[in-house]
Design a protein around this motif. Structure first.
Motif, PDB file in Angstrom:
ATOM      1  N   TYR A   1       0.844  -1.187   0.000  1.00 19.07           N
ATOM      2  CA  TYR A   1       0.000   0.000   0.000  1.00 19.07           C
ATOM      3  C   TYR A   1       0.884   1.243   0.000  1.00 19.07           C
ATOM      4  O   TYR A   1       1.883   1.300   0.726  1.00 19.07           O
ATOM      5  CB  TYR A   1      -0.908   0.039   1.235  1.00 19.07           C
ATOM      6  CG  TYR A   1      -1.723  -1.216   1.474  1.00 19.07           C
ATOM      7  CD1 TYR A   1      -3.002  -1.352   0.949  1.00 19.07           C
ATOM      8  CD2 TYR A   1      -1.202  -2.262   2.232  1.00 19.07           C
ATOM      9  CE1 TYR A   1      -3.752  -2.496   1.178  1.00 19.07           C
ATOM     10  CE2 TYR A   1      -1.939  -3.419   2.461  1.00 19.07           C
ATOM     11  CZ  TYR A   1      -3.214  -3.528   1.937  1.00 19.07           C
ATOM     12  OH  TYR A   1      -3.940  -4.669   2.160  1.00 19.07           O
TER      13      TYR A   1
ATOM     14  N   GLU B   1      -7.475   4.318   4.324  1.00 17.85           N
ATOM     15  CA  GLU B   1      -7.939   3.283   3.402  1.00 17.85           C
ATOM     16  C   GLU B   1      -7.105   2.017   3.540  1.00 17.85           C
ATOM     17  O   GLU B   1      -7.637   0.890   3.538  1.00 17.85           O
ATOM     18  CB  GLU B   1      -7.891   3.791   1.958  1.00 17.85           C
ATOM     19  CG  GLU B   1      -8.474   2.789   0.974  1.00 17.85           C
ATOM     20  CD  GLU B   1      -8.354   3.236  -0.460  1.00 17.85           C
ATOM     21  OE1 GLU B   1      -9.119   2.727  -1.295  1.00 17.85           O
ATOM     22  OE2 GLU B   1      -7.474   4.066  -0.753  1.00 17.85           O
TER      23      GLU B   1
ATOM     24  N   LYS C   1      -8.406  -1.854   4.826  1.00 19.43           N
ATOM     25  CA  LYS C   1      -8.242  -3.146   4.153  1.00 19.43           C
ATOM     26  C   LYS C   1      -7.544  -4.159   5.053  1.00 19.43           C
ATOM     27  O   LYS C   1      -7.809  -5.363   4.969  1.00 19.43           O
ATOM     28  CB  LYS C   1      -7.474  -2.951   2.853  1.00 19.43           C
ATOM     29  CG  LYS C   1      -8.251  -2.121   1.838  1.00 19.43           C
ATOM     30  CD  LYS C   1      -7.481  -1.909   0.547  1.00 19.43           C
ATOM     31  CE  LYS C   1      -8.309  -1.114  -0.452  1.00 19.43           C
ATOM     32  NZ  LYS C   1      -7.584  -0.844  -1.718  1.00 19.43           N
TER      33      LYS C   1
ATOM     34  N   GLN D   1     -10.266  -5.279   7.632  1.00 16.02           N
ATOM     35  CA  GLN D   1     -11.302  -6.111   7.024  1.00 16.02           C
ATOM     36  C   GLN D   1     -10.906  -7.586   6.985  1.00 16.02           C
ATOM     37  O   GLN D   1     -11.750  -8.469   7.142  1.00 16.02           O
ATOM     38  CB  GLN D   1     -11.604  -5.616   5.612  1.00 16.02           C
ATOM     39  CG  GLN D   1     -12.374  -4.315   5.565  1.00 16.02           C
ATOM     40  CD  GLN D   1     -12.474  -3.747   4.170  1.00 16.02           C
ATOM     41  OE1 GLN D   1     -12.318  -4.454   3.172  1.00 16.02           O
ATOM     42  NE2 GLN D   1     -12.715  -2.449   4.079  1.00 16.02           N
ATOM     43  N   LYS D   2      -9.632  -7.854   6.785  1.00 14.97           N
ATOM     44  CA  LYS D   2      -9.173  -9.243   6.736  1.00 14.97           C
ATOM     45  C   LYS D   2      -9.282  -9.937   8.088  1.00 14.97           C
ATOM     46  O   LYS D   2      -9.212 -11.166   8.159  1.00 14.97           O
ATOM     47  CB  LYS D   2      -7.722  -9.294   6.245  1.00 14.97           C
ATOM     48  CG  LYS D   2      -7.536  -8.789   4.824  1.00 14.97           C
ATOM     49  CD  LYS D   2      -6.074  -8.834   4.413  1.00 14.97           C
ATOM     50  CE  LYS D   2      -5.857  -8.264   3.011  1.00 14.97           C
ATOM     51  NZ  LYS D   2      -4.435  -8.273   2.618  1.00 14.97           N
TER      52      LYS D   2
END
Length: 428
Positions: free
Chosen positions: A243, A254, A258, A261-262
């Motif tokens: 990233y 952002e 991510k 979320q994992k």
């Protein structure tokens, strides 16, 4: 709180509208089963059942490693209370000194201004922080000083990685990253041997001072070198996610979204619910945000545009700020974000942004066309069904945690009985 205003913005991608009514009765049952299966099948990937490890075991000579946090975080350093039934995945922040690890943590989770991070002192001890903003956003962040060699033989580094869900390695893009890549390779290979289920995330940080073409070139070079090192060690099966980040824009939020979320077992369920919601409401894009950290914990299956994400973050800030200034009674200690919070913003390109409260920590932010927003009654009805389904997912998680608590208490009772030499269940 309700607000309505206008603001410029880029056009969102077009989408066909649907006027069909929206019911989640059948989907809720399936999603509840899916959430249960996800939690029961994935939890072991993120943490160890043995959560009462002594943090001093990381240090040589039985506990000379200084650890703690300037913010006064106290408590044990395991994945959770062994009697509470709640276990939290760990996120490790690693990298060389002055790479920006502590600044990332302060900006994302403490609302520190990026300019204020210039005055942060270098971290000289391991700092752990619990993040429990909602039932979905619940984890621990461990910030490791760059000068600590935790692969020293006197350290039990296996204990560090055994309960880890994600390892974030921060690389300073404005510095020579040869040493950082060497440290990244060593860290990843050692961690993978201990826990193959760790998600390895690489933040190519401080890219705000680089032109766009240099950013892409840096990312491509770091990506190639890191994966070539893994290939040379016959470890191609290790997956690294890269990233481009900076604390001076929304890219760090952002990227962290991510990563988080994992670690959410219910993510497929949430995404499916969002897809059902937008397809039956004429909505083009929807996010489920944690309003405290501005991390989005789920979105629909359509691609995420950074400009759209930035608009969502700005909208949340507007709602919170206006509520703090005008929406709170002086003699009440109420929250600036509650069940009455909602906002409507009309952009100058016929796009409407619509924010609605889901829980006291979660908000949905939607993008839709002006003509679709004319069916606001249908959208609100569909949102009510969505909110009800989300609550059912919460209930499943609570039930699982209760079962874990009972099992933990029974195991604790058996251990105590065995220690005292009495058969389990016999008073002594």
């Amino acid at each position: 709180m309700t607000s309505s205003s206008s603001q410029g913005g880029a056009a969102a991608p077009s989408s066909s509208s649907s006027t069909n009514k929206f019911s989640l009765d059948e989907e809720e049952e399936d999603e509840g089963d899916a959430a249960t299966a996800a939690m029961s099948g994935s939890a072991s990937c993120y943490y160890d059942d043995d959560d009462d490890d002594d943090f001093d075991a990381f240090a040589p000579d039985g506990g000379n490693l200084e650890c703690g946090c300037e913010d006064g975080v106290q408590g044990g350093y395991g994945g959770g209370d062994p009697l509470s039934g709640e276990v939290k995945p760990r996120i490790l922040l690693m990298g060389l000194r002055r790479s920006g690890k502590s600044s990332i943590q302060k900006v994302v989770f403490h609302k520190m201004s990026p300019n204020e991070t210039l005055f942060l002192e270098s971290t000289n001890k391991i700092c752990r922080e619990d993040v429990s903003n909602s039932s979905f956003v619940s984890f621990q962040i461990w910030d490791f000083p760059g000068q600590i060699d935790f692969f020293d033989p006197t350290f039990d580094y296996e204990m560090i990685f055994r309960g880890t869900g994600a390892l974030i390695f921060v690389i300073d893009s404005q510095d020579d990253y040869v040493e950082a890549l060497s440290r990244l390779h060593l860290t990843v290979t050692r961690a993978y041997k201990v826990n193959p289920d760790i998600n390895f995330e690489v933040f190519i940080h401080k890219v705000d001072g680089l032109p766009d073409d240099h950013k892409i070139e840096k990312q491509r070079d770091i990506h190639k070198r890191a994966n070539d090192d893994l290939a040379d060690a016959a470890l191609e099966r290790i997956h690294l996610s890269f990233y481009l980040t900076s604390i001076y824009d929304h890219s760090i939020f952002e990227a962290f979204s991510k990563v988080v979320q994992k670690l959410i077992p219910q993510l497929p369920t949430l995404e499916n619910l969002l897809n059902i919601f937008i397809s039956n409401s004429g909505i083009e894009k929807a996010f489920l945000f944690d309003v405290v950290s501005k991390i989005y914990i789920a979105t629909d299956s359509s691609p995420v545009d950074l400009q759209t994400y930035e608009l969502c973050c700005d909208m949340i800030d507007v709602v919170i700020d206006i509520s703090c200034i005008y929406g709170l009674a002086e003699d009440e200690g109420c929250s600036p974000y509650d069940k009455e919070s909602m906002a409507i913003i009309h952009l100058n390109n016929t796009t409407v942004m619509y924010l609605k409260e889901v829980t006291k920590f979660l908000a949905m932010v939607c993008f839709l066309r002006q003509e679709s927003f004319e069916r606001k009654g249908l959208i609100d009805y569909n949102f009510h069904c969505f909110k009800k389904a989300i609550q059912e997912v919460f209930d499943v998680r609570v039930e699982v945690q209760k079962n874990r608590k009972l099992l933990s208490q029974r195991r604790w009772s058996r251990q105590a009985s065995a220690t005292n030499g009495a058969p389990p269940g016999v008073p002594h």
